[in-house]
Scaffold this active site. Structure first.
Site, PDB file in Angstrom:
ATOM      1  N   GLY A   1       0.807  -1.218   0.000  1.00  0.00           N
ATOM      2  CA  GLY A   1       0.000   0.000   0.000  1.00  0.00           C
ATOM      3  C   GLY A   1       0.837   1.264   0.000  1.00  0.00           C
ATOM      4  O   GLY A   1       2.038   1.237  -0.251  1.00  0.00           O
TER       5      GLY A   1
ATOM      6  N   LEU B   1       0.525   3.556  -2.278  1.00  0.00           N
ATOM      7  CA  LEU B   1       0.992   3.339  -3.647  1.00  0.00           C
ATOM      8  C   LEU B   1       1.596   4.610  -4.243  1.00  0.00           C
ATOM      9  O   LEU B   1       1.178   5.728  -3.945  1.00  0.00           O
ATOM     10  CB  LEU B   1      -0.182   2.860  -4.506  1.00  0.00           C
ATOM     11  CG  LEU B   1      -0.909   1.612  -3.983  1.00  0.00           C
ATOM     12  CD1 LEU B   1      -2.059   1.250  -4.924  1.00  0.00           C
ATOM     13  CD2 LEU B   1       0.037   0.435  -3.810  1.00  0.00           C
TER      14      LEU B   1
ATOM     15  N   GLY C   1       5.619   3.895  -9.004  1.00  0.00           N
ATOM     16  CA  GLY C   1       6.236   2.588  -9.246  1.00  0.00           C
ATOM     17  C   GLY C   1       5.171   1.495  -9.229  1.00  0.00           C
ATOM     18  O   GLY C   1       5.086   0.667 -10.151  1.00  0.00           O
ATOM     19  N   HIS C   2       4.320   1.512  -8.187  1.00  0.00           N
ATOM     20  CA  HIS C   2       3.221   0.542  -8.129  1.00  0.00           C
ATOM     21  C   HIS C   2       2.277   0.737  -9.320  1.00  0.00           C
ATOM     22  O   HIS C   2       1.803  -0.239  -9.903  1.00  0.00           O
ATOM     23  CB  HIS C   2       2.398   0.731  -6.842  1.00  0.00           C
ATOM     24  CG  HIS C   2       3.161   0.495  -5.574  1.00  0.00           C
ATOM     25  ND1 HIS C   2       3.413   1.481  -4.662  1.00  0.00           N
ATOM     26  CD2 HIS C   2       3.717  -0.635  -5.066  1.00  0.00           C
ATOM     27  CE1 HIS C   2       4.083   0.981  -3.639  1.00  0.00           C
ATOM     28  NE2 HIS C   2       4.293  -0.296  -3.853  1.00  0.00           N
TER      29      HIS C   2
ATOM     30  N   GLY D   1       8.499  -4.986  -8.667  1.00  0.00           N
ATOM     31  CA  GLY D   1       9.417  -3.936  -9.120  1.00  0.00           C
ATOM     32  C   GLY D   1      10.872  -4.383  -9.048  1.00  0.00           C
ATOM     33  O   GLY D   1      11.266  -5.112  -8.131  1.00  0.00           O
TER      34      GLY D   1
ATOM     35  N   GLN E   1      14.453  -9.370  -3.943  1.00  0.00           N
ATOM     36  CA  GLN E   1      13.117  -9.944  -3.748  1.00  0.00           C
ATOM     37  C   GLN E   1      12.624 -10.586  -5.050  1.00  0.00           C
ATOM     38  O   GLN E   1      12.075 -11.692  -5.046  1.00  0.00           O
ATOM     39  CB  GLN E   1      12.153  -8.847  -3.293  1.00  0.00           C
ATOM     40  CG  GLN E   1      10.695  -9.259  -3.322  1.00  0.00           C
ATOM     41  CD  GLN E   1       9.785  -8.214  -2.687  1.00  0.00           C
ATOM     42  OE1 GLN E   1       9.684  -8.146  -1.472  1.00  0.00           O
ATOM     43  NE2 GLN E   1       9.117  -7.404  -3.499  1.00  0.00           N
TER      44      GLN E   1
ATOM     45  N   LYS F   1      11.356   5.823  -6.600  1.00  0.00           N
ATOM     46  CA  LYS F   1      10.083   5.973  -5.876  1.00  0.00           C
ATOM     47  C   LYS F   1       9.973   4.889  -4.821  1.00  0.00           C
ATOM     48  O   LYS F   1      10.289   3.723  -5.076  1.00  0.00           O
ATOM     49  CB  LYS F   1       8.904   5.800  -6.840  1.00  0.00           C
ATOM     50  CG  LYS F   1       8.899   6.777  -7.986  1.00  0.00           C
ATOM     51  CD  LYS F   1       7.915   7.876  -7.764  1.00  0.00           C
ATOM     52  CE  LYS F   1       7.887   8.789  -8.985  1.00  0.00           C
ATOM     53  NZ  LYS F   1       7.152  10.033  -8.712  1.00  0.00           N
TER      54      LYS F   1
HETATM   55  O1  PAF Z   1       7.536  -5.464  -2.166  1.00  0.00           O
HETATM   56  C1  PAF Z   1       6.634  -5.409  -1.311  1.00  0.00           C
HETATM   57  O2  PAF Z   1       5.899  -4.409  -1.203  1.00  0.00           O
HETATM   58  C2  PAF Z   1       6.415  -6.587  -0.375  1.00  0.00           C
HETATM   59  O3  PAF Z   1       7.622  -7.180  -0.025  1.00  0.00           O
HETATM   60  C3  PAF Z   1       5.436  -7.640  -0.941  1.00  0.00           C
HETATM   61  C4  PAF Z   1       5.974  -8.297  -2.200  1.00  0.00           C
HETATM   62  C5  PAF Z   1       4.104  -6.982  -1.237  1.00  0.00           C
HETATM   63  C6  PAF Z   1       5.192  -8.741   0.101  1.00  0.00           C
HETATM   64  O4  PAF Z   1       4.644  -8.238   1.269  1.00  0.00           O
END
Ligand code: PAF
Length: 280
Positions: free
Chosen positions: A31, A33, A36-37, A147, A153, A184
């Site tokens: 959240g 946002l 980038g999101h 991203g 990740q 961002k």
């Molecule tokens: O990148 C993120 O915002 C978090 O690590 C994710 C992938 C939503 C998992 O909680």
């Protein structure tokens, strides 16, 4: 655009979509946002018939001294962004909906996670892998969007999907930056005016590293020394790490003779920010 709070509601909606032969994209987020999101939601809306955006500040991926309580939250603002970018559903569960009191199963990874952010945040990737697996099982998406700013990740999730035979295509999307270069991030909201100015040192240093590599420098120690010296010039910056790793193993290397990830985490005041570049 609908906001759903329970696993059962999401399952019901997605079951209906699948029975109509519609494809589903998932954009997992915590959240607050930003653009980038929004770029991930755009990509999902372009590639799928329906898009689910999860908004869940996942307690399991925060260490005890990290910013779980202060992490910014504003669901109304998020809803406007999701709807403007073609998202169909926000899944916004309460922590108890995701983790029942007897919750006791975890997804752990024994490679890729012992370096970079995994070293400074020991519980982080276990929390990420566990919640992302749960979201995949709940939403059953055809594709999921992450991203490139969280490059480790992204690598961890791709590896997990392959290891566990999850039938989901993982799409990595480029870093979106402010006009001065700062990547961002929801955490940029923590920065005061002076810190915000100082934070540009991350992207400037990424550019410096990228230029050195493009110009043919191959000695990682030499490149990292110049990058660290540049960060050290900024009094508000304190380095957590700046490293060059093999892009497929996330292990440090001495010489650039294969695809690399150059990643950094730097504190600006109390705020920990990350940035990176990679070669193919
Ligand atoms: O990148 C993120 O915002 C978090 O690590 C994710 C992938 C939503 C998992 O909680």
């Amino acid at each position: 655009m609908t906001i759903l709070k329970t696993v059962a509601e999401v399952r019901e909606v997605v079951r209906r979509w699948h029975s109509q032969g519609l494809s589903v994209g998932l954009v997992p987020t915590m959240g607050y946002l930003h653009e980038g999101h929004a770029s991930l939601i755009d990509k999902s809306a372009e590639q799928n018939d329906k898009t689910v955006v999860s908004v869940f500040v996942n307690p399991m991926q925060f260490g005890p001294s990290e910013d779980l309580d202060s992490y910014p939250r504003d669901l109304n603002r998020d809803a406007d962004i999701v709807s403007a970018h073609g998202g169909n559903v926000i899944f916004n569960p309460e922590p108890e909906e995701m983790y029942h009191s007897d919750f006791s199963s975890f997804v752990d990874m024994t490679v890729l996670t012992d370096e970079l952010c995994g070293l400074s945040r020991p519980v982080h990737f276990r929390g990420v892998c566990t919640v992302v697996t749960k979201l995949f099982n709940i939403v059953k998406p055809d594709r999921a969007y992450f991203g490139q700013k969280d490059a480790q990740q992204l690598a961890v999730i791709k590896h997990m999907v392959s290891d566990l035979n999850m039938d989901i295509e993982i799409i990595g999307c480029p870093i979106v930056r402010e006009s001065d270069g700062l990547a961002k991030s929801s955490r940029n909201t923590y920065l005061n005016r002076e810190e915000r100015k100082a934070a540009v040192v991350l992207s400037e240093t990424i550019k410096l590293g990228e230029t050195l590599v493009k110009n043919g420098e191959t000695d990682c120690a030499g490149i990292l020394a110049k990058m660290k010296a540049n960060i050290d010039k900024e009094p508000l910056a304190e380095i957590d790490y700046v490293k060059i790793v093999d892009a497929s193993t996330m292990q440090q290397i001495e010489k650039i003779d294969r695809p690399i990830l150059c990643a950094m985490a730097v504190y600006i005041g109390k705020t920990r920010l990350i940035d990176n570049f990679f070669t193919e």
